[in-house]
Design a protein around this motif. Sequence first.
Motif, PDB file in Angstrom:
ATOM      1  N   PRO A  66       0.829  -1.212   0.000  1.00 28.10           N
ATOM      2  CA  PRO A  66       0.000   0.000   0.000  1.00 28.10           C
ATOM      3  C   PRO A  66       0.861   1.259   0.000  1.00 28.10           C
ATOM      4  CG  PRO A  66       0.031  -1.017   2.168  1.00 28.10           C
ATOM      5  CD  PRO A  66       0.706  -1.981   1.245  1.00 28.10           C
ATOM      6  N   ASP A 110      -2.494   0.387   5.809  1.00 27.72           N
ATOM      7  CA  ASP A 110      -2.848  -0.979   5.441  1.00 27.72           C
ATOM      8  C   ASP A 110      -1.653  -1.911   5.592  1.00 27.72           C
ATOM      9  OD1 ASP A 110      -5.487  -0.271   4.773  1.00 27.72           O
ATOM     10  OD2 ASP A 110      -4.817   0.425   2.800  1.00 27.72           O
ATOM     11  N   GLU A 111      -1.928  -3.200   5.529  1.00 30.06           N
ATOM     12  CA  GLU A 111      -0.892  -4.203   5.752  1.00 30.06           C
ATOM     13  C   GLU A 111       0.029  -4.353   4.536  1.00 30.06           C
ATOM     14  OE1 GLU A 111      -3.099  -7.288   8.799  1.00 30.06           O
ATOM     15  OE2 GLU A 111      -3.537  -7.432   6.659  1.00 30.06           O
TER      16      GLU A 111
END
Length: 206
Positions: free
Chosen positions: A133, A194-195
């Motif tokens: 991300p 985000d991851e």
Amino acid sequence: MPQIESLFVTRLYRAALSEFDPRIDPEELESSCLVIAEDDEAGQEWCEENGYSGYTSYASLTDLPWRFPIFADLVKVLDQHVAAFVEDLEFDLDGRELKLEDLWINILPEGGMHASHLHPHSVISGTTYVAMPKGASALKLEDPRSARMMAAPVRRKDARRELQPFIYMKPEVGDVLLWESWLRHEVPMNMAEDERISVSFNYRWD
């Protein structure tokens, strides 16, 4: 005129995973990583006990290619990338091959990081990137001579790339990076909300 040349070069391989067959569906790979992370209680416990932010299957699962067909396909692709890198490195393997030693999932949430380390029992290490991300941390590579520089002054900030003490590689989803396993590397803190998801691996000389 003086002659100056670069010696003892450190090689870094970067390519799209899709350069070789079989084709890997990035969405299927990402969903598989997330399903495994959710179901892997032993891995979750290891991460919690060791203060590891996020999730890694490194200490819990050794059979990902057996569990999920997409990981078996991934290994077939990685084998081809590693073979291409070995050719560039001009290794004399004496009729033997480099074979996959281990393969594991990394999921870093916001604030997660991987401390500086190397892989001393392997020949080639690498990572393929599943989710990156905006704001996700790059891979940080350290000049392997750093510990021997002792009294050397620091490099200028605008020094040539090959003279920098650290190199930051910003991969994209679907990239694969390979390096020799003695090269120290780390993943700085993930600043994305985000991851950051990746799959890492080691190859040994069998």
